[in-house]
Design a protein around this motif. Structure first.
Motif, short mmCIF file in Angstrom:
data_model
loop_
_atom_site.label_atom_id
_atom_site.label_comp_id
_atom_site.label_asym_id
_atom_site.label_seq_id
_atom_site.Cartn_x
_atom_site.Cartn_y
_atom_site.Cartn_z
N MET A 1 -5.62 -35.40 14.23
CA MET A 1 -5.93 -33.91 14.27
C MET A 1 -7.52 -34.02 14.40
N ASP A 2 -8.22 -33.25 15.21
CA ASP A 2 -9.77 -33.46 14.93
C ASP A 2 -10.23 -32.21 15.86
N SER A 3 -11.48 -31.96 16.04
CA SER A 3 -11.88 -30.76 16.73
C SER A 3 -11.26 -30.82 18.13
N LYS A 4 -11.12 -31.96 18.86
CA LYS A 4 -10.68 -31.90 20.13
C LYS A 4 -9.33 -31.36 20.43
N THR A 5 -8.43 -31.49 19.32
CA THR A 5 -7.09 -31.18 19.14
C THR A 5 -7.15 -29.64 19.38
N LEU A 6 -8.08 -28.95 19.04
CA LEU A 6 -8.26 -27.53 18.89
C LEU A 6 -8.73 -27.14 20.22
N ARG A 7 -9.74 -28.02 20.70
CA ARG A 7 -10.34 -27.40 22.05
C ARG A 7 -9.76 -27.83 23.23
N SER A 8 -8.42 -28.43 23.13
CA SER A 8 -7.57 -28.64 24.14
C SER A 8 -7.05 -27.35 24.85
N PRO A 9 -6.70 -27.32 26.09
CA PRO A 9 -6.27 -26.03 26.79
C PRO A 9 -4.89 -25.67 26.13
N ILE A 10 -4.46 -24.60 26.09
CA ILE A 10 -3.04 -24.05 25.62
C ILE A 10 -2.21 -24.78 26.40
N SER A 11 -2.30 -25.01 27.66
CA SER A 11 -1.30 -25.86 28.39
C SER A 11 -0.80 -27.11 27.86
#
Lengths: 137, 181
Positions: A1-11
């Motif tokens: 889990m990193d920043s990219k995990t959180l910036r992914s779209p909700i889809s």
């Protein structure tokens, strides 16, 4: 889990379709639906457009203490009107923010026609974060 | 709700996870092996066995919480959650004042020790579908509750810039702001 995990779209959470009721569905029917499906909320729509959300918290704070006649009360009268919503394309971070800061347990998702298309729960978010943590190993 | 103050970030937790620079880290499984006691959980709201269902409902509403722990003397004997109320109380013709909490609570709930890990809590939440789990310390006293929201809070506090410092609304290309619900 990193920043990219959180910036992914909700889809990427593959959100479930919401269980919807109409504004004039009775509170009784709405509660029955929540119990049968084992869910904590229903989306309240009119012609598929999202108008509100009716949750376990509403049952606790509005239905139970007031001894309402649930067979005669419409869910549109008790729902939380104009709930926080997001789009499938919005970042997961916004859903997390609404839950962590706003205290919400469910966030409805809508499309460009304002139709209710999905629902994200705290449990969905937790599963996604943990999966991304475990995938790092 | 869990709150980790990174300015006074617990040395123990920091060393355990080898964190040097929050926000630029990639969390791995170590973060789930942390004992629950290092999360700053709030003291649980407890009530005594024998109180009325009405008192229990009033407490949940007044304290703005989703569950309360029920004590028999000093021992935990049950948990009453919003889900119990949805399933067993809502829409029923019940005299809340004359009904006892123990008729409606979930008796003998699963518990964790504060030395158990975040992963242990996750397993219970996932396998058994719990949203709240009571946690006791080694002496068996000092009750807290760990919730799904607490674990999310614990994880996202490692990424304050991504979650806590967001604009009020997502920036959406080609989407008109809608009005009403």
């Amino acid at each position: 889990m990193d920043s990219k995990t959180l910036r992914s779209p909700i889809s990427v959470l593959a959100p479930r379709k919401p269980i919807c009721v109409n504004l004039d569905t009775t509170v009784d029917e709405s509660i029955k639906l929540m119990k049968e499906r084992g869910i904590g909320c229903v989306c309240v729509v009119s012609q598929d457009k999202l108008f509100g959300i009716f949750t376990e918290r509403d049952v606790l704070t509005k239905v139970i203490p007031n001894n309402l006649d649930c067979s005669k009360t419409k869910v549109g009268e008790l729902m939380s009107y104009d709930p926080e919503y997001l789009y499938m394309e919005d970042q997961v971070a916004f859903a997390v923010n609404r839950m962590h800061v706003g205290g919400f347990r469910h966030i409805p998702l809508i499309d460009s026609k304002e139709n209710a298309t999905g629902i994200v729960s705290v449990r969905d978010i937790l599963r996604y974060l943990v999966k991304n943590i475990q995938d790092k190993n | 709700m869990v709150h980790i103050d990174f300015d006074q970030f617990d040395d123990e937790l920091q060393e355990l996870l080898g964190i040097r620079d929050k926000g630029k880290i990639a969390l791995n499984d170590d973060v789930l092996q942390v004992p629950i006691k290092l999360l700053y959980l709030k003291k649980a709201v407890t009530v005594k066995k024998g109180i009325s269902l009405k008192e229990a409902i009033d407490t949940l509403i007044a304290r703005n919480i989703g569950s309360i722990l029920v004590l028999d003397g000093k021992n935990l004997c049950g948990i009453l959650t919003e889900r119990d109320l949805l399933n067993k109380v809502a829409g029923q013709d019940i005299d809340y004042k004359n009904e006892k909490i123990e008729t409606y609570m979930s008796a003998s709930p699963a518990m964790l020790k504060d030395t158990d890990t975040v992963e242990d809590a996750l397993r219970y939440m996932d396998e058994k579908g719990y949203r709240h789990i009571p946690v006791v310390n080694e002496g068996g006293s000092a009750l807290t509750v760990i919730s799904i929201k607490d674990i999310i809070g614990y994880l996202v506090e490692f990424f304050p810039n991504d979650v806590l410092n967001l604009p009020p609304h997502p920036i959406r290309m080609g989407t008109e702001e809608r009005f009403g619900a």
